[in-house]
Design a protein around this motif. Structure first.
Motif, PDB file in Angstrom:
ATOM      1  N   VAL A 111       0.867  -1.170   0.000  1.00 54.07           N
ATOM      2  CA  VAL A 111       0.000   0.000   0.000  1.00 54.07           C
ATOM      3  C   VAL A 111       0.904   1.219   0.000  1.00 54.07           C
ATOM      4  O   VAL A 111       2.051   1.162   0.448  1.00 54.07           O
ATOM      5  CB  VAL A 111      -0.943  -0.010   1.219  1.00 54.07           C
ATOM      6  N   ALA A 112       0.408   2.326  -0.539  1.00 54.95           N
ATOM      7  CA  ALA A 112       1.231   3.526  -0.690  1.00 54.95           C
ATOM      8  C   ALA A 112       1.843   3.954   0.638  1.00 54.95           C
ATOM      9  O   ALA A 112       1.236   3.765   1.705  1.00 54.95           O
ATOM     10  CB  ALA A 112       0.387   4.660  -1.260  1.00 54.95           C
ATOM     11  N   PRO A 113       3.049   4.534   0.609  1.00 55.22           N
ATOM     12  CA  PRO A 113       3.662   5.024   1.844  1.00 55.22           C
ATOM     13  C   PRO A 113       2.707   5.904   2.638  1.00 55.22           C
ATOM     14  O   PRO A 113       2.067   6.800   2.073  1.00 55.22           O
ATOM     15  CB  PRO A 113       4.866   5.832   1.342  1.00 55.22           C
ATOM     16  N   ASN A 114       2.567   5.625   3.915  1.00 50.20           N
ATOM     17  CA  ASN A 114       1.765   6.490   4.775  1.00 50.20           C
ATOM     18  C   ASN A 114       2.341   6.480   6.180  1.00 50.20           C
ATOM     19  O   ASN A 114       3.201   5.658   6.520  1.00 50.20           O
ATOM     20  CB  ASN A 114       0.279   6.111   4.736  1.00 50.20           C
ATOM     21  N   LEU A 115       1.885   7.421   6.975  1.00 51.46           N
ATOM     22  CA  LEU A 115       2.498   7.638   8.291  1.00 51.46           C
ATOM     23  C   LEU A 115       2.314   6.446   9.224  1.00 51.46           C
ATOM     24  O   LEU A 115       3.120   6.251  10.140  1.00 51.46           O
ATOM     25  CB  LEU A 115       1.900   8.901   8.925  1.00 51.46           C
ATOM     26  N   LEU A 116       1.291   5.641   8.994  1.00 50.70           N
ATOM     27  CA  LEU A 116       1.057   4.498   9.877  1.00 50.70           C
ATOM     28  C   LEU A 116       2.060   3.365   9.655  1.00 50.70           C
ATOM     29  O   LEU A 116       2.113   2.441  10.467  1.00 50.70           O
ATOM     30  CB  LEU A 116      -0.374   3.994   9.707  1.00 50.70           C
ATOM     31  N   HIS A 117       2.839   3.431   8.573  1.00 54.70           N
ATOM     32  CA  HIS A 117       3.924   2.470   8.425  1.00 54.70           C
ATOM     33  C   HIS A 117       4.945   2.615   9.562  1.00 54.70           C
ATOM     34  O   HIS A 117       5.685   1.665   9.861  1.00 54.70           O
ATOM     35  CB  HIS A 117       4.633   2.643   7.085  1.00 54.70           C
ATOM     36  N   PHE A 118       4.990   3.787  10.185  1.00 52.30           N
ATOM     37  CA  PHE A 118       5.899   3.988  11.310  1.00 52.30           C
ATOM     38  C   PHE A 118       5.338   3.380  12.594  1.00 52.30           C
ATOM     39  O   PHE A 118       6.039   3.320  13.611  1.00 52.30           O
ATOM     40  CB  PHE A 118       6.155   5.479  11.531  1.00 52.30           C
ATOM     41  N   TRP A 133       2.476   0.460  12.604  1.00 51.05           N
ATOM     42  CA  TRP A 133       2.187  -0.971  12.454  1.00 51.05           C
ATOM     43  C   TRP A 133       1.638  -1.192  11.061  1.00 51.05           C
ATOM     44  O   TRP A 133       0.682  -0.534  10.648  1.00 51.05           O
ATOM     45  CB  TRP A 133       1.165  -1.396  13.523  1.00 51.05           C
ATOM     46  N   ARG A 134       2.252  -2.093  10.311  1.00 53.56           N
ATOM     47  CA  ARG A 134       1.871  -2.258   8.913  1.00 53.56           C
ATOM     48  C   ARG A 134       0.400  -2.607   8.713  1.00 53.56           C
ATOM     49  O   ARG A 134      -0.231  -2.061   7.788  1.00 53.56           O
ATOM     50  CB  ARG A 134       2.757  -3.312   8.238  1.00 53.56           C
ATOM     51  N   PRO A 135      -0.220  -3.485   9.505  1.00 51.59           N
ATOM     52  CA  PRO A 135      -1.657  -3.733   9.294  1.00 51.59           C
ATOM     53  C   PRO A 135      -2.502  -2.460   9.368  1.00 51.59           C
ATOM     54  O   PRO A 135      -3.470  -2.304   8.613  1.00 51.59           O
ATOM     55  CB  PRO A 135      -2.011  -4.715  10.409  1.00 51.59           C
ATOM     56  N   LEU A 136      -2.139  -1.545  10.273  1.00 45.98           N
ATOM     57  CA  LEU A 136      -2.860  -0.270  10.319  1.00 45.98           C
ATOM     58  C   LEU A 136      -2.624   0.539   9.061  1.00 45.98           C
ATOM     59  O   LEU A 136      -3.543   1.176   8.527  1.00 45.98           O
ATOM     60  CB  LEU A 136      -2.416   0.542  11.538  1.00 45.98           C
ATOM     61  N   ALA A 137      -1.395   0.549   8.572  1.00 45.30           N
ATOM     62  CA  ALA A 137      -1.067   1.291   7.355  1.00 45.30           C
ATOM     63  C   ALA A 137      -1.879   0.791   6.165  1.00 45.30           C
ATOM     64  O   ALA A 137      -2.245   1.570   5.277  1.00 45.30           O
ATOM     65  CB  ALA A 137       0.427   1.178   7.068  1.00 45.30           C
ATOM     66  N   ILE A 138      -2.166  -0.499   6.146  1.00 49.83           N
ATOM     67  CA  ILE A 138      -2.943  -1.075   5.058  1.00 49.83           C
ATOM     68  C   ILE A 138      -4.434  -0.795   5.252  1.00 49.83           C
ATOM     69  O   ILE A 138      -5.136  -0.416   4.311  1.00 49.83           O
ATOM     70  CB  ILE A 138      -2.696  -2.594   4.966  1.00 49.83           C
ATOM     71  N   TRP A 152      11.376   3.478   2.327  1.00 48.97           N
ATOM     72  CA  TRP A 152      10.277   3.782   3.246  1.00 48.97           C
ATOM     73  C   TRP A 152      10.102   2.570   4.161  1.00 48.97           C
ATOM     74  O   TRP A 152      10.259   1.435   3.700  1.00 48.97           O
ATOM     75  CB  TRP A 152       8.995   4.049   2.449  1.00 48.97           C
ATOM     76  N   PRO A 153       9.763   2.759   5.428  1.00 50.68           N
ATOM     77  CA  PRO A 153       9.657   1.608   6.350  1.00 50.68           C
ATOM     78  C   PRO A 153       8.370   0.814   6.157  1.00 50.68           C
ATOM     79  O   PRO A 153       7.504   0.763   7.023  1.00 50.68           O
ATOM     80  CB  PRO A 153       9.700   2.280   7.726  1.00 50.68           C
ATOM     81  N   PHE A 154       8.274   0.146   5.004  1.00 58.04           N
ATOM     82  CA  PHE A 154       7.066  -0.635   4.715  1.00 58.04           C
ATOM     83  C   PHE A 154       6.884  -1.766   5.729  1.00 58.04           C
ATOM     84  O   PHE A 154       5.774  -2.204   5.970  1.00 58.04           O
ATOM     85  CB  PHE A 154       7.127  -1.222   3.304  1.00 58.04           C
TER      86      PHE A 154
END
Length: 526
Positions: free
Chosen positions: A419-426, A428-433, A524-526
């Motif tokens: 999923v596109a880089p977003n702040l929630l990658h910092f 937890w990845r499930p939240l970022a998705i 990016w911290p995917f």
């Protein structure tokens, strides 16, 4: 904080929630992908860098100093310039200067941050202003609150504008200026200052994208009986400063007040196309009209079938507004479609949908606000918002070779956790998705009566099901999708997992990936 609250309270109440949700999404998502220099965005970024850091509109020193491989360029006497109209870059110039002061001088390490700053200023904020404008016009024309909310939600979350408010292209700004000009000319109360403002907005539209001169001329033609001679002169006066700015920019860059960047394209094929017709646009092509609307990978009505409902609002819109306003409301989208159909590169490259049609979307959204709520609307809204969200929030630079791209390109990447880089990658990845898609789902669910919400899911399932059937009939090659996963989502080994040893595509793709991984921006911290 108080001025922000006061500004928010001036937004028509039914439109506040979708606008606030889009603003939250735009702050959360930062679609500047590792090792992917977006040509359209960085061409404009380079103009700001050139002016602020080097005191020139020539971008050659930017290329030499940063080593960033920008490709959307014009060339004159061996010197490089942006090949874009300068409006969007000039608009965000102070925001780039502010971003530079915070993040540092231009480099591979700072380019993501400064591009994000000017994207918010030059694309996200114009789109939010556009949403407020559509809501205000709908309110002025006595649209019901629930229909006003639906029209704004469709525009923000069920059309390609979802993507172009997150990217520093000029399409959101073009949509704002053309719709704003229409509203000032036909809906606002007549006053000399309104005429001048309409001229200024028209001037800004042409300064933003040269082909906007064509729908701007249509707007003026429709408004002449209302403006008369005095009003027309005031409109022209409002546009003169923007014409002067364009002339001065052209003189600095290309040696003549009347020489546009399109005449100096660095790309030979585009330069040859630009020399024919007007801004490279020739006579309309009905074949291209059909593709612009119905092509499986780019067609506006395929990606956003909910826009078909604009036709259901025609009768009510005609009753609500003067004839000249109604004629212009229909004429602008029509002339844009016909204009772009005459352009050899109507498809717009690696993008979400036929991006040159973006300026017609607020006009269609207003018509949808006049349509009655129906079962079919919920189905089409579910289909459109799901397809647009998957394409926009995964990787919006979709290769042109993919038919039904929400199924053949975007969904497989999403299922692999991309999923596109977003702040929630910092965090937890499930939240970022999950969270970006949850925002879209919440916005569209709140736009409809509760009894229709199940139909949103049915529409999404239906559209993806149709996409799967179409994909099975003509399967897409996975090569560019796998390359995207390996490079731009930094999934080392994606190519090796997709292609066994000895597969003819494996070695060439790995060589391409190795070269692309050396490009900026950084990871990016995917």
């Amino acid at each position: 904080m108080r001025p922000v609250v006061a500004l928010f309270e001036r937004i028509p109440r039914p439109a506040r929630v979708p606008i606030a949700l889009y603003a939250a999404l735009a702050i959360l998502v930062i679609p500047v992908f590792p090792h992917a220099v977006s040509p359209n965005e960085y061409s404009r970024w380079a103009v700001d860098v050139a002016i602020v850091d080097f005191g020139t509109v020539e971008v050659t020193p930017v290329l030499e100093a940063t080593k960033i491989p920008i490709t959307d360029l014009a060339v004159r006497d061996g010197r490089y310039y942006s090949n874009k109209a300068p409006g969007a870059a000039l608009l965000v110039l102070p925001f780039y200067a502010a971003g530079r002061a915070i993040f540092g001088p231009p480099s591979a390490e700072t380019m993501r941050a400064t591009l994000t700053v000017i994207r918010i200023a030059g694309a996200t904020i114009p789109l939010l202003i556009l949403a407020v404008s559509v809501a205000a016009v709908a309110r002025r024309l006595d649209c019901r609150d629930e229909r006003l909310r639906t029209g704004v939600t469709v525009m923000l979350f069920a059309t390609p504008l979802l993507a172009y408010g997150l990217l520093f292209f000029a399409h959101a700004l073009s949509a704002l200026t053309l719709f704003g000009a229409w509203a000032l000319l036909f809906i606002a109360r007549r006053a000399p200052r309104i005429d001048v403002a309409a001229g200024a907005v028209i001037g800004a539209a042409v300064l933003t994208e040269y082909p906007n001169a064509i729908p701007a001329a249509v707007l003026m033609a429709c408004a002449l009986p209302r403006l008369r001679i005095a009003g027309t002169l005031r409109v022209i006066a409002g546009g003169i400063p923007f014409a002067v700015v364009l002339g001065l920019y052209n003189r600095l860059a290309f040696g003549s007040f009347f020489s546009l960047s399109s005449a100096h394209e660095a790309d030979t094929h585009i330069r040859e196309a630009a020399r024919s017709g007007l801004f490279g646009v020739g006579l309309p092509s009905m074949t291209n009209v059909v593709q612009l609307l119905l092509d499986g990978g780019k067609g506006l009505l395929v990606i956003s079938p909910v826009l078909l409902l604009a036709m259901a609002g025609l009768a009510a819109a005609r009753r609500a507004m003067p004839l000249a306003a109604f004629v212009a409301l229909l004429a602008v989208p029509l002339i844009i479609i016909l204009t772009i159909s005459g352009y050899p590169y109507w498809f717009g490259g690696r993008t979400v949908g036929a991006r040159y049609l973006i300026p017609i979307l607020p006009f269609l959204a207003l018509l949808i606000a006049f349509a009655k709520e129906t079962v079919i609307e919920a189905l089409l809204l579910g289909a459109s918002s799901s397809a647009v969200a998957v394409m926009s929030l995964v990787f919006p630079f979709i290769p042109t070779i993919y038919a039904v791209p929400w199924v053949s390109f975007s969904l497989p990447l999403l299922l692999h956790g991309c999923v596109a880089p977003n702040l929630l990658h910092f965090v937890w990845r499930p939240l970022a998705i999950a969270v970006p898609f949850a925002i879209v789902a919440a916005a569209v669910a709140l736009a409809l009566p509760r009894r229709r919400i199940a139909l949103l899911a049915a529409g999404a399932l239906l559209w993806f099901g149709i996409g799967f059937v179409a994909e099975q009939r003509r399967p897409s090659e996975p090569y560019l999708r796998v390359l995207t996963e390996e490079v731009h989502f930094e999934r080392d080994g994606a190519i090796a997992r997709a292609f066994p040893p000895g597969h003819p595509a494996r070695r060439p793709l790995e060589e391409i990936a190795a070269a692309q991984k050396r490009m900026p921006p950084p990871g990016w911290p995917f």
